[in-house]
Design a protein around this motif. Structure first.
Motif, PDB file in Angstrom:
ATOM      1  N   LEU A  82       0.906  -1.166  -0.175  1.00 17.22           N
ATOM      2  CA  LEU A  82       0.014  -0.050  -0.227  1.00 17.22           C
ATOM      3  C   LEU A  82       0.581   1.299  -0.113  1.00 17.22           C
ATOM      4  CD1 LEU A  82      -2.892   1.334   0.031  1.00 17.22           C
ATOM      5  CD2 LEU A  82      -2.450   1.063   2.549  1.00 17.22           C
ATOM      6  N   LEU A  83       1.863   1.355   0.891  1.00 21.06           N
ATOM      7  CA  LEU A  83       2.840   2.491   0.848  1.00 21.06           C
ATOM      8  C   LEU A  83       3.416   2.796  -0.725  1.00 21.06           C
ATOM      9  CD1 LEU A  83       4.561   2.234   4.356  1.00 21.06           C
ATOM     10  CD2 LEU A  83       2.884   3.920   3.481  1.00 21.06           C
ATOM     11  N   LYS A  84       3.741   1.503  -1.059  1.00 17.17           N
ATOM     12  CA  LYS A  84       4.488   1.657  -2.536  1.00 17.17           C
ATOM     13  C   LYS A  84       3.427   2.108  -3.462  1.00 17.17           C
ATOM     14  CE  LYS A  84       8.348  -1.564  -2.299  1.00 17.17           C
ATOM     15  NZ  LYS A  84       9.314  -2.015  -3.345  1.00 17.17           N
ATOM     16  N   ALA A  85       2.268   1.722  -3.314  1.00 18.07           N
ATOM     17  CA  ALA A  85       1.253   2.132  -4.463  1.00 18.07           C
ATOM     18  C   ALA A  85       0.777   3.527  -3.994  1.00 18.07           C
ATOM     19  CB  ALA A  85      -0.083   1.360  -4.232  1.00 18.07           C
ATOM     20  N   LEU A  86       1.071   4.220  -2.803  1.00 17.60           N
ATOM     21  CA  LEU A  86       0.858   5.419  -2.565  1.00 17.60           C
ATOM     22  C   LEU A  86       1.858   6.544  -3.434  1.00 17.60           C
ATOM     23  CD1 LEU A  86      -0.338   5.459   0.992  1.00 17.60           C
ATOM     24  CD2 LEU A  86      -1.911   6.018  -0.963  1.00 17.60           C
ATOM     25  N   ALA A  87       3.117   5.933  -3.655  1.00 18.44           N
ATOM     26  CA  ALA A  87       4.180   6.636  -4.072  1.00 18.44           C
ATOM     27  C   ALA A  87       3.807   6.977  -5.756  1.00 18.44           C
ATOM     28  CB  ALA A  87       5.257   6.019  -4.032  1.00 18.44           C
ATOM     29  N   ILE A  88       2.971   6.170  -6.209  1.00 16.80           N
ATOM     30  CA  ILE A  88       2.659   6.305  -7.610  1.00 16.80           C
ATOM     31  C   ILE A  88       2.192   7.560  -8.202  1.00 16.80           C
ATOM     32  CG2 ILE A  88       1.682   5.374  -9.751  1.00 16.80           C
ATOM     33  CD1 ILE A  88       1.880   2.378  -8.658  1.00 16.80           C
ATOM     34  N   PRO A  89       0.949   8.018  -7.359  1.00 17.32           N
ATOM     35  CA  PRO A  89       0.588   9.256  -7.951  1.00 17.32           C
ATOM     36  C   PRO A  89       1.293  10.518  -7.500  1.00 17.32           C
ATOM     37  CG  PRO A  89      -0.934   8.368  -6.200  1.00 17.32           C
ATOM     38  CD  PRO A  89       0.329   7.366  -6.499  1.00 17.32           C
ATOM     39  N   LEU A  90       2.199  10.389  -6.556  1.00 14.98           N
ATOM     40  CA  LEU A  90       3.071  11.386  -6.128  1.00 14.98           C
ATOM     41  C   LEU A  90       4.303  11.624  -7.201  1.00 14.98           C
ATOM     42  CD1 LEU A  90       4.080  13.650  -4.153  1.00 14.98           C
ATOM     43  CD2 LEU A  90       5.558  11.542  -3.149  1.00 14.98           C
ATOM     44  N   LEU A  91       4.709  10.423  -7.586  1.00 11.79           N
ATOM     45  CA  LEU A  91       5.935  10.184  -8.806  1.00 11.79           C
ATOM     46  C   LEU A  91       5.067  10.947 -10.005  1.00 11.79           C
ATOM     47  CD1 LEU A  91       7.074   7.025  -8.228  1.00 11.79           C
ATOM     48  CD2 LEU A  91       8.570   9.128  -8.316  1.00 11.79           C
ATOM     49  N   ALA A  92       3.796  10.681 -10.355  1.00  7.41           N
ATOM     50  CA  ALA A  92       3.311  11.164 -11.582  1.00  7.41           C
ATOM     51  C   ALA A  92       3.009  12.766 -11.469  1.00  7.41           C
ATOM     52  CB  ALA A  92       1.866  10.791 -11.755  1.00  7.41           C
ATOM     53  N   ARG A  93       2.840  13.227 -10.104  1.00  6.42           N
ATOM     54  CA  ARG A  93       2.867  14.959  -9.667  1.00  6.42           C
ATOM     55  C   ARG A  93       4.293  15.259 -10.195  1.00  6.42           C
ATOM     56  NH1 ARG A  93       3.774  17.981  -5.377  1.00  6.42           N
ATOM     57  NH2 ARG A  93       2.432  19.896  -5.522  1.00  6.42           N
ATOM     58  N   ILE A  94       5.069  14.771  -9.588  1.00  2.00           N
ATOM     59  CA  ILE A  94       6.611  15.055  -9.862  1.00  2.00           C
ATOM     60  C   ILE A  94       6.983  15.236 -11.117  1.00  2.00           C
ATOM     61  CG2 ILE A  94       9.037  14.301  -9.487  1.00  2.00           C
ATOM     62  CD1 ILE A  94       8.426  13.633  -6.625  1.00  2.00           C
ATOM     63  N   ALA A  95       6.578  14.029 -11.918  1.00  2.37           N
ATOM     64  CA  ALA A  95       6.777  14.321 -13.430  1.00  2.37           C
ATOM     65  C   ALA A  95       6.215  15.438 -14.199  1.00  2.37           C
ATOM     66  CB  ALA A  95       6.549  12.907 -14.243  1.00  2.37           C
ATOM     67  N   TRP A  96       5.080  15.324 -13.720  1.00  2.00           N
ATOM     68  CA  TRP A  96       4.298  16.657 -14.380  1.00  2.00           C
ATOM     69  C   TRP A  96       4.944  18.168 -13.927  1.00  2.00           C
ATOM     70  CZ3 TRP A  96       1.469  17.989 -18.283  1.00  2.00           C
ATOM     71  CH2 TRP A  96       0.887  19.004 -18.345  1.00  2.00           C
ATOM     72  N   LEU A  97       5.210  18.292 -12.695  1.00  2.00           N
ATOM     73  CA  LEU A  97       5.683  19.551 -12.281  1.00  2.00           C
ATOM     74  C   LEU A  97       7.171  19.793 -12.867  1.00  2.00           C
ATOM     75  CD1 LEU A  97       4.495  19.839  -8.628  1.00  2.00           C
ATOM     76  CD2 LEU A  97       3.693  21.082 -10.372  1.00  2.00           C
ATOM     77  N   ASP A  98       7.862  18.742 -12.825  1.00  2.00           N
ATOM     78  CA  ASP A  98       9.303  18.880 -13.442  1.00  2.00           C
ATOM     79  C   ASP A  98       9.009  19.061 -14.922  1.00  2.00           C
ATOM     80  OD1 ASP A  98      11.984  18.882 -13.261  1.00  2.00           O
ATOM     81  OD2 ASP A  98      12.091  16.905 -14.305  1.00  2.00           O
ATOM     82  N   PHE A  99       8.122  18.628 -15.622  1.00  2.00           N
ATOM     83  CA  PHE A  99       7.907  19.131 -17.126  1.00  2.00           C
ATOM     84  C   PHE A  99       7.578  20.447 -17.336  1.00  2.00           C
ATOM     85  CE2 PHE A  99       5.218  19.203 -20.991  1.00  2.00           C
ATOM     86  CZ  PHE A  99       6.213  18.839 -21.822  1.00  2.00           C
ATOM     87  N   THR A 100       6.652  20.827 -16.413  1.00  2.00           N
ATOM     88  CA  THR A 100       6.301  22.057 -16.693  1.00  2.00           C
ATOM     89  C   THR A 100       6.828  23.218 -16.005  1.00  2.00           C
ATOM     90  OG1 THR A 100       4.695  21.941 -14.681  1.00  2.00           O
ATOM     91  CG2 THR A 100       3.642  21.114 -16.945  1.00  2.00           C
ATOM     92  N   THR A 101       7.493  23.018 -14.996  1.00  3.83           N
ATOM     93  CA  THR A 101       8.107  24.134 -14.182  1.00  3.83           C
ATOM     94  C   THR A 101       9.600  23.919 -14.092  1.00  3.83           C
ATOM     95  OG1 THR A 101       7.995  23.101 -11.988  1.00  3.83           O
ATOM     96  CG2 THR A 101       5.989  24.530 -12.666  1.00  3.83           C
TER      97      THR A 101
END
Length: 179
Positions: free
Chosen positions: A8-27
Motif C-alpha cells: 500500500l505504501l509503494k502504491a501511494l508513491a505512484i500518484p506522487l511520482l506522476a505529480r513530480i513528473a508533471w511539475l518537472d515537465f512544466t516548471t
C-alpha cells in the motif's frame, strides 16, 4: 499483514511520482517536500519487510545505492548539467523500489531518458500544437526535464514489483492465510 501495508505504501508513491513528473515537465522544479515524502514512502515498506523477514540486506543495498547515486551525480549538479531536484530524486529512488528492482529501473530509465531527450531535441517529430511549442521552448532553453523519465521508470518498476509480489503471495498461499 506487513506485506499488505508495504504494498500500500509503494502504491501511494505512484500518484506522487506522476505529480513530480508533471511539475518537472512544466516548471523544471522538483520540490524538496515531494522528495522527502517519497523517502518516507520508500523507507517505510523496506523497514516493514526487513522486520518481517529478519534480513536487512535489501534495506542496506538500497541505502548504499542511493548514497552512491547521490555522490556520483553531485558533480554533474555542480557543473549545472543536471538539476539538484533530479539528483535528490535519484538518491531516493533505490529506497523506493528496493534492491531487487534496481536493474529493471536502470533499463527503464535508459529507455525513457533516451526517449525524453529525443522528444526535446527533435520536436518536429511531435504533432503541431501547444505541446510541440512547449517542447521547442525547452529545447531553446537547453533543458531536459530529467524528473520525467526518472518518475516513469520508477512507476513502472513499482507496478512490476507489486505485481510480482501479489503473484508470488497468491501462488504460495500467503494471501489466503490473511483472510
Amino acid at each position: 499483514m506487513l506485506l499488505v501495508e508495504a504494498l500500500l505504501l509503494k502504491a501511494l508513491a505512484i500518484p506522487l511520482l506522476a505529480r513530480i513528473a508533471w511539475l518537472d515537465f512544466t516548471t523544471q522544479k522538483i520540490a524538496n517536500r515531494d522528495v522527502l515524502l517519497l523517502l518516507c514512502l520508500g523507507g517505510g515498506p523496506l523497514l516493514l519487510l526487513s522486520l518481517q523477514s529478519g534480513s536487512w540486506w535489501d534495506m542496506g543495498l538500497s541505502a548504499v545505492a542511493g548514497l552512491l547515486l547521490f555522490v556520483a551525480l553531485f558533480p554533474f549538479w555542480t557543473l549545472r548539467k543536471i538539476g539538484a531536484g533530479d539528483v535528490k530524486l535519484m538518491a531516493v529512488v533505490p529506497l523506493l523500489i528496493g534492491g531487487q528492482g534496481l536493474i529493471l529501473f536502470s533499463v527503464l530509465l535508459l529507455v525513457f531518458a533516451v526517449a525524453t531527450a529525443a522528444v526535446v531535441k527533435i520536436p518536429f517529430m511531435l504533432p503541431q500544437g501547444a505541446f510541440r511549442l512547449y517542447v521547442q521552448y525547452l529545447d531553446r532553453k537547453g533543458v531536459v526535464p530529467f524528473g520525467v523519465p526518472i518518475s516513469l521508470a520508477t512507476i513502472c518498476t513499482i507496478i512490476f514489483e507489486i505485481y510480482k509480489t501479489v503473484v508470488i503471495a497468491t501462488s504460495s498461499g500467503i494471501l489466503n492465510q490473511l483472510n
